[in-house]
Design a protein around this motif. Structure first.
Motif, PDB file in Angstrom:
ATOM      1  N   UNK A 217       0.849  -1.192   0.000  1.00  0.00           N
ATOM      2  CA  UNK A 217       0.000   0.000   0.000  1.00  0.00           C
ATOM      3  C   UNK A 217       0.887   1.245   0.000  1.00  0.00           C
ATOM      4  N   UNK A 218       1.098   1.787  -1.189  1.00  0.00           N
ATOM      5  CA  UNK A 218       1.944   2.961  -1.375  1.00  0.00           C
ATOM      6  C   UNK A 218       3.342   2.708  -0.822  1.00  0.00           C
ATOM      7  N   UNK A 219       3.955   1.618  -1.287  1.00  0.00           N
ATOM      8  CA  UNK A 219       5.283   1.210  -0.825  1.00  0.00           C
ATOM      9  C   UNK A 219       6.298   1.196  -1.965  1.00  0.00           C
ATOM     10  N   UNK A 220       5.943   0.575  -3.074  1.00  0.00           N
ATOM     11  CA  UNK A 220       6.895   0.427  -4.183  1.00  0.00           C
ATOM     12  C   UNK A 220       7.402   1.767  -4.694  1.00  0.00           C
ATOM     13  N   UNK A 221       6.582   2.802  -4.608  1.00  0.00           N
ATOM     14  CA  UNK A 221       6.990   4.125  -5.087  1.00  0.00           C
ATOM     15  C   UNK A 221       8.220   4.644  -4.353  1.00  0.00           C
ATOM     16  N   UNK A 222       8.450   4.144  -3.139  1.00  0.00           N
ATOM     17  CA  UNK A 222       9.555   4.622  -2.314  1.00  0.00           C
ATOM     18  C   UNK A 222      10.786   3.717  -2.414  1.00  0.00           C
ATOM     19  N   UNK A 223      10.766   2.775  -3.352  1.00  0.00           N
ATOM     20  CA  UNK A 223      11.863   1.821  -3.482  1.00  0.00           C
ATOM     21  C   UNK A 223      12.579   1.986  -4.817  1.00  0.00           C
ATOM     22  N   UNK A 224      13.643   1.201  -4.994  1.00  0.00           N
ATOM     23  CA  UNK A 224      14.168   0.971  -6.332  1.00  0.00           C
ATOM     24  C   UNK A 224      13.179   0.011  -6.982  1.00  0.00           C
ATOM     25  N   UNK A 225      12.363   0.528  -7.860  1.00  0.00           N
ATOM     26  CA  UNK A 225      11.207  -0.230  -8.347  1.00  0.00           C
ATOM     27  C   UNK A 225      11.601  -1.504  -9.090  1.00  0.00           C
TER      28      UNK A 225
ATOM     29  N   UNK B 123       1.255   5.578  -5.994  1.00  0.00           N
ATOM     30  CA  UNK B 123       1.244   6.953  -6.470  1.00  0.00           C
ATOM     31  C   UNK B 123       1.553   6.985  -7.962  1.00  0.00           C
ATOM     32  N   UNK B 124       0.792   7.781  -8.693  1.00  0.00           N
ATOM     33  CA  UNK B 124       1.074   7.987 -10.113  1.00  0.00           C
ATOM     34  C   UNK B 124       1.075   9.474 -10.407  1.00  0.00           C
TER      35      UNK B 124
END
Length: 239
Positions: free
Chosen positions: A110-118, A140-141
């Motif tokens: 839940x709104x996690x991958x956006x804060x990673x090295x995707x 987030x987009x």
């Protein structure tokens, strides 16, 4: 002096379900997954543990969770002890998941991958899923790209590497070899703020640095300034 980010604010104030759509959207999505006591689910970036606890109590599923923020970990453990649920929590991040291959039926974020090295994180989610398993994320987009300096200001506040359109997210998922990628719901901040959501949840730390409020003010400013540009989508990816 430490430079605080938006995520530091969420951790200090123990804000659960801060993602777009909130806990209302979470419950709606979970209701469509046919969860039961045989389901093995991994939540990446579990935060204060609200969703993980709900899944165990509501569906009896076997839940594992990964979280890297120490404050969030402390608050999640406190919640789960109070709720009387047994959840495996490992300190770590989605880019290097501490699990063997093909373990889980579902990976939830839940709104996690956006804060990673995707690239790394999505590949890891694919790796730990069983064949036929599902990656379900709310992310987030950006509806259209902004001038470079404006996007840099946004990603700096949130600690992100870049902003992606929904179509760019789909490319990442497909490059990780997911067979199908469905894009559901969502919209811009302006279009979705009027949707009914459950009241926000708080678990405030004993000490709050004044600088954390600056991060929150900057966050609110960005939401207002780019409410027609920033938004969210739900991605359901099948392995």
């Amino acid at each position: 002096m430490k430079q605080y980010s938006y995520l530091d604010f969420l951790a200090a104030f123990g804000i659960g379900s801060a993602h777009p759509g909130g806990f209302t959207l979470t419950k709606q999505l979970l209701a469509q997954l046919s969860l039961d006591q045989h389901t093995k689910l991994l939540e990446i970036g579990c935060g204060t543990g609200r969703t993980a606890s709900y899944i165990v109590k509501q569906y009896g599923s076997s839940v594992s969770a990964v979280e890297m923020n120490e404050t969030m970990i402390e608050k999640a453990k406190k919640r789960w002890y109070k709720d009387g649920v047994n959840i495996e929590l490992i300190a770590g991040n989605a880019e290097e998941l501490p699990f063997r291959d093909e373990v889980f039926h579902i990976v939830l974020g839940e709104s996690v991958l956006a804060f990673t090295n995707k690239r790394k994180a999505i590949d890891e989610c694919y790796r730990v899923l069983q064949y036929g398993g599902t990656l379900l994320v709310i992310e987030l987009v950006i509806e259209q790209h902004l001038p470079v300096h404006e996007e840099k200001n946004i990603v700096t506040l949130y600690g992100m590497e870049q902003l992606l359109t929904a179509q760019e997210w789909v490319i990442f998922f497909k490059q990780a070899n997911f067979k199908t990628v469905r894009v559901l719901g969502g919209g811009t901040i302006a279009a979705t703020t009027s949707a009914p959501v459950e009241e926000q949840e708080w678990d405030i730390s004993d000490f709050i640095s004044q600088d954390l409020y600056h991060a929150w003010i900057a966050h609110e400013h960005i939401l207002h300034q780019y409410k027609h540009i920033l938004g969210h989508r739900i991605f359901i990816c099948q392995k």
